[in-house]
Design an enzyme around this catalytic site. Sequence first.
Site, PDB file in Angstrom:
ATOM      1  CG  ASN A 148      91.866  63.464  67.396  1.00  0.00           C
ATOM      2  OD1 ASN A 148      92.763  64.249  67.058  1.00  0.00           O
ATOM      3  ND2 ASN A 148      91.767  63.007  68.630  1.00  0.00           N
ATOM      4  CB  CYS A 313      93.714  58.516  72.554  1.00  0.00           C
ATOM      5  SG  CYS A 313      93.036  57.633  71.136  1.00  0.00           S
TER       6      CYS A 313
END
Length: 367
Positions: A148, A313
């Site tokens: 990611n 995140c």
Amino acid sequence: MQPIYLDNQATTPIAPEVVDAMLPWLRDNFGNPHSPHLMGRQAAAAVEVAREQVAGLLPRAGRVIFTGSATEALNLAMGAVRTHQGRNQIAVLDTEHAAVRDTALWYRTQGFETRLLRVDQTGLVDLDDLEACLDEQTALVGAMLVNNEIGTIQPVDQIADIAHRYGALMLCDVVQGFGRIDIPQQADLIALSGHKIYGPKGIGALWVRDGVDLPPLIHGGGQEQGIRSGTLSPALCVGLGRAAKLCADRRKEDMAHVTKLAETGHSLFADWTVNGSLGQRYAGNLNIRRDGLDVARLMSDVRGVAFSAGSACASGSGRPSHVLSALGLEPAQIKSSIRLGFGRYNSIEEVEQAAALINQAAENQLS
């Protein structure tokens, strides 16, 4: 005025077709899919259509379990280690998303031995090193398909073959690759998310290979195949299903478009250094650095572009990127790195405008 959005690894805009598919289930068709009456059966049928649409992009010999997120799906999947009697070892790549990495580290408190597998400076795992870390005590190996943060594509099927050689299960986080690139066929557990494929937030799924035993993570009514308790949202399931079908129908078109955006981006940031593999990389991810740059200041100066300094995140944790650290980058290099994410709804003109703004702010800062 909205900024130019180049953070498609963090989330994607919801596709208009997905909104249209969801609206009836938000407005009029509000039946509980677990109810036996007509409205409930209609909702349940819509959920099953969505399940088939998601399954259409996954290996055949398994089932799809809807969850509230990919993080929930990954936590559910990792519970499979409890069913491997006599095995107490978990091995995951050091560059895994926190949903896998931190969960694997938590299992240390539950009596498991967790090994973080090293990667090279491009973010790729060395298969010989991987095999050397495994033995008959290994219960599960975790490796994400597309990283990611840096976009590196791991050789997941080869990793799975090695894991199976030692009798271990193989878990793959395909969140960043689902609907975009080929899904590994040898994994035993595959997690995905709706909002990374132009679908809604609040919905994910776990594919489980036939024969793999999973203990429930959430206890209660066992509405979702006796494994996942809680009332399913037909609207969210339909949204994920429609987004998956749209990705399947548009895959070649989307990839060609994203590749053009990436080529433009690479050419406009030629003075920057790319983090991660250049050859084994998803085109929609461009993680780059420029020595001496203060990215926190850069992001403040470039309000007209939505981009990232790493994983959304972990952005509020204050921790440096564990992914970039695993590549061997120094703290100063990590703090000079940014991530640009190109997607279906971006244009060449947006990439050009964003590059001009970012490069100008970088020059101002470094001059």
